[in-house]
Design an enzyme around this catalytic site. Sequence first.
Site, short mmCIF file in Angstrom:
data_model
loop_
_atom_site.label_atom_id
_atom_site.label_comp_id
_atom_site.label_asym_id
_atom_site.label_seq_id
_atom_site.Cartn_x
_atom_site.Cartn_y
_atom_site.Cartn_z
N TYR A 1 -13.80 -3.61 11.09
CA TYR A 1 -12.48 -2.94 11.09
C TYR A 1 -11.75 -3.22 12.39
O TYR A 1 -10.57 -3.60 12.39
CB TYR A 1 -12.67 -1.43 10.88
CG TYR A 1 -11.36 -0.68 10.82
CD1 TYR A 1 -10.50 -0.82 9.73
CD2 TYR A 1 -10.95 0.15 11.87
CE1 TYR A 1 -9.27 -0.16 9.68
CE2 TYR A 1 -9.73 0.82 11.82
CZ TYR A 1 -8.89 0.66 10.72
OH TYR A 1 -7.68 1.32 10.67
N GLY B 1 0.82 -1.21 0.00
CA GLY B 1 0.00 0.00 0.00
C GLY B 1 0.85 1.25 0.00
O GLY B 1 0.69 2.12 0.84
N GLY C 1 -1.01 7.90 1.26
CA GLY C 1 -1.18 7.84 2.71
C GLY C 1 0.08 7.44 3.48
O GLY C 1 1.20 7.80 3.13
N GLY D 1 1.51 4.51 3.82
CA GLY D 1 2.41 3.60 3.13
C GLY D 1 3.40 4.33 2.24
O GLY D 1 4.60 4.03 2.24
N SER E 1 -4.08 -0.38 14.36
CA SER E 1 -4.79 0.87 14.66
C SER E 1 -5.21 0.85 16.12
O SER E 1 -5.37 -0.23 16.72
CB SER E 1 -6.05 0.94 13.79
OG SER E 1 -6.95 1.89 14.30
N1 LIG Z 1 -5.34 7.12 8.46
C1 LIG Z 1 -5.50 6.85 9.74
O1 LIG Z 1 -5.89 7.72 10.56
C2 LIG Z 1 -5.20 5.48 10.28
C3 LIG Z 1 -5.35 5.27 11.68
C4 LIG Z 1 -5.04 4.01 12.19
C5 LIG Z 1 -4.61 3.01 11.35
N2 LIG Z 1 -4.49 3.24 10.01
C6 LIG Z 1 -4.02 2.13 9.16
O2 LIG Z 1 -2.99 2.59 8.32
C7 LIG Z 1 -2.92 1.80 7.15
C8 LIG Z 1 -2.80 2.69 5.92
O3 LIG Z 1 -3.94 3.50 5.85
P1 LIG Z 1 -3.96 4.94 5.17
O4 LIG Z 1 -4.65 5.82 6.16
O5 LIG Z 1 -2.65 5.34 4.65
O6 LIG Z 1 -5.00 4.65 3.99
P2 LIG Z 1 -5.01 5.07 2.45
O7 LIG Z 1 -4.54 6.46 2.26
O8 LIG Z 1 -6.40 4.70 2.00
O9 LIG Z 1 -3.95 4.09 1.77
C9 LIG Z 1 -4.23 2.73 1.66
C10 LIG Z 1 -3.19 2.06 0.78
O10 LIG Z 1 -3.59 0.69 0.67
C11 LIG Z 1 -3.79 0.38 -0.71
N3 LIG Z 1 -4.93 -0.53 -0.83
C12 LIG Z 1 -6.20 -0.35 -0.39
N4 LIG Z 1 -6.95 -1.43 -0.67
C13 LIG Z 1 -6.14 -2.30 -1.30
C14 LIG Z 1 -6.31 -3.59 -1.84
N5 LIG Z 1 -7.49 -4.22 -1.85
N6 LIG Z 1 -5.24 -4.19 -2.40
C15 LIG Z 1 -4.03 -3.59 -2.45
N7 LIG Z 1 -3.82 -2.36 -1.95
C16 LIG Z 1 -4.85 -1.73 -1.40
C17 LIG Z 1 -4.02 1.70 -1.41
O11 LIG Z 1 -3.54 1.58 -2.73
P3 LIG Z 1 -4.45 1.74 -4.05
O12 LIG Z 1 -5.72 2.42 -3.65
O13 LIG Z 1 -3.59 2.53 -4.98
O14 LIG Z 1 -4.65 0.33 -4.49
C18 LIG Z 1 -3.12 2.63 -0.61
O15 LIG Z 1 -1.79 2.55 -1.07
C19 LIG Z 1 -4.17 0.91 7.17
O16 LIG Z 1 -3.82 -0.38 7.58
C20 LIG Z 1 -5.06 1.56 8.22
O17 LIG Z 1 -5.90 0.63 8.85
C21 LIG Z 1 -4.77 4.44 9.45
#
Ligand SMILES: NC(=O)c1ccc[n+]([C@@H]2O[C@H](COP(=O)([O-])OP(=O)(O)OC[C@H]3O[C@@H](n4cnc5c(N)ncnc54)[C@H](OP(=O)(O)O)[C@@H]3O)[C@@H](O)[C@H]2O)c1
Length: 289
Positions: A170, A16, A20, A22, A145
């Site tokens: 989730y 990912g 975001g 990643g 998370s």
């Molecule tokens: N943001 C927050 O506040 C927060 C808080 C706690 C935990 N987290 C955790 O942090 C992690 C990253 O989240 P983020 O906030 O950076 O989200 P994000 O901006 O939505 O990024 C998600 C990444 O995962 C990829 N992705 C999504 N679905 C996918 C699939 N089916 N197959 C392959 N790749 C997929 C997306 O790539 P494409 O869309 O290009 O495929 C993107 O690179 C997650 O595990 C989330 O649970 C986030």
Amino acid sequence: MADVPLMAGKSVLVTGGTGGIGKATAIGLAALGARVGITGRDRARTEAAAAAIRAAPGNPAVDAFAADMSAQAEPRRLAARVLDTYPRLDALVNNVGGFWAHRQVTADGLEHTFAVNHLAPFLLTNLLLDRLMASAPARIVTVSSGAQARGRIDFDDLQGERNYSGQRAYSQSKLANVMFAYELARRLEGTGVTVAVCHPGVVRTGFGAGDQAAYFAVMRRPARLFMKAPAQGASTPVYLASSREVEGIAGRYYASRNPTTSCKASYDTTAAARLWQASAGLASLTATA
Ligand SMILES: NC(=O)c1ccc[n+]([C@@H]2O[C@H](COP(=O)([O-])OP(=O)(O)OC[C@H]3O[C@@H](n4cnc5c(N)ncnc54)[C@H](OP(=O)(O)O)[C@@H]3O)[C@@H](O)[C@H]2O)c1
């Protein structure tokens, strides 16, 4: 003589990495000198993200892998390509994850949240384990998370067939991330591969954007002002994948780079072993660590 960058000569895979946390993690690790592979569902988007990371000074070695983690054939294909590309793999950052308010079923007939957030990293990690062990000391970092604290593993309804709510699914998947990390750390004791799991903070990303649920539409706009920037969210995963301070330390949960306690349920070793067995069955994993 100039200092050798901390991750020089090391190869890292960040799932990912198109946006975001990643992408920011990949940028952070590349800046420390690592060769970094990123994944995303769409080839063009993943190539574009890799090119953007490569464009930063000192980050020439960035590889793009397209893989949709919701269909188990894809983490399997991804693992094969990663094994072909990296003779050694020093760190794996399991970051892909998302929130889906409505129940969806994957190509394998599994509930989507559990499949993407837990089963995909479970499967990918297991398929890359031999290479990580051969590269020891190596690290596995999973982005969970704070929602793990509200999680409950419903062994009678892991797929949310009887009762689905996005929040419950989730939280369950993020608790599963923590329990998997702890169980894996126990299984890998003495191998030189350490396992860490973290909460990245509340971060301004594309999280939840693919879902039209009113909850996120309402919550995201005003709340975004107070959220961390992606680079701040990446601070803990980058630290766990690279810092000498955590060398040799395994089976801990971190927030803001500090070890902290996860919820009580996450320390239940019987439930963790049961979750491992259930996950291995659902991922059709025959040879486990
Ligand atoms: N943001 C927050 O506040 C927060 C808080 C706690 C935990 N987290 C955790 O942090 C992690 C990253 O989240 P983020 O906030 O950076 O989200 P994000 O901006 O939505 O990024 C998600 C990444 O995962 C990829 N992705 C999504 N679905 C996918 C699939 N089916 N197959 C392959 N790749 C997929 C997306 O790539 P494409 O869309 O290009 O495929 C993107 O690179 C997650 O595990 C989330 O649970 C986030």
